[in-house]
Design an enzyme around this catalytic site. Structure first.
Site, PDB file in Angstrom:
ATOM      1  N   ARG A 184       0.905  -1.108   0.082  1.00 13.34           N
ATOM      2  CA  ARG A 184      -0.097   0.043  -0.052  1.00 13.34           C
ATOM      3  C   ARG A 184       0.916   1.430   0.154  1.00 13.34           C
ATOM      4  O   ARG A 184       0.434   2.141  -0.745  1.00 13.34           O
ATOM      5  CB  ARG A 184      -1.017  -0.105   1.222  1.00 13.34           C
ATOM      6  CG  ARG A 184      -2.191  -1.115   0.979  1.00 13.34           C
ATOM      7  CD  ARG A 184      -2.916  -1.089   2.360  1.00 13.34           C
ATOM      8  NE  ARG A 184      -2.273  -1.227   3.323  1.00 13.34           N
ATOM      9  CZ  ARG A 184      -2.458  -1.093   4.489  1.00 13.34           C
ATOM     10  NH1 ARG A 184      -3.603  -0.538   5.236  1.00 13.34           N
ATOM     11  NH2 ARG A 184      -1.635  -1.449   5.570  1.00 13.34           N
ATOM     12  N   ASN A 196      -6.080  -2.418   1.913  1.00  5.54           N
ATOM     13  CA  ASN A 196      -6.013  -3.980   1.896  1.00  5.54           C
ATOM     14  C   ASN A 196      -7.522  -4.384   1.995  1.00  5.54           C
ATOM     15  O   ASN A 196      -8.335  -3.827   2.512  1.00  5.54           O
ATOM     16  CB  ASN A 196      -5.354  -4.609   3.285  1.00  5.54           C
ATOM     17  CG  ASN A 196      -3.838  -4.454   2.994  1.00  5.54           C
ATOM     18  OD1 ASN A 196      -3.341  -4.119   2.029  1.00  5.54           O
ATOM     19  ND2 ASN A 196      -3.119  -4.722   4.104  1.00  5.54           N
TER      20      ASN A 196
END
Length: 92
Positions: free
Chosen positions: A19, A37
């Site tokens: 990320r 996520n």
């Protein structure tokens, strides 16, 4: 032309800084959107910007950060057109 793509990235993409890497790459490219996520183990993202830059970012998603191993990316056009920053959202 400005485009927006919704992506689901599968493989070893959680627990490897994917990320944060995605956010950094998107900001460097001047893209808007977000990444998060999913509890399923996938990383989900929306990338918005010039078509050629979005395509370049989609190609980069296959590599990811060190430790990532991407097995599949599903990308589909989306009506969501984020503007401004590229954010990291909470897990869903």
């Amino acid at each position: 032309m400005i485009t927006a793509i919704h992506c689901l990235v599968r493989g070893q993409v959680q627990g490897v800084g994917y990320r944060a890497w995605c956010q950094g790459e998107a900001v460097t490219r001047g893209l808007s959107g977000w990444v998060r996520n999913r509890r399923s183990g996938e990383v989900e993202a929306v990338l918005a910007g010039p078509s050629d830059v979005v395509d370049d970012m989609l190609a980069a998603l296959w590599t990811g950060p060190a430790g990532a191993s991407v097995s599949a990316i599903d990308g589909t056009p989306t009506e969501e057109h984020p503007r401004g920053d590229f954010d990291v959202k909470p897990t869903v």
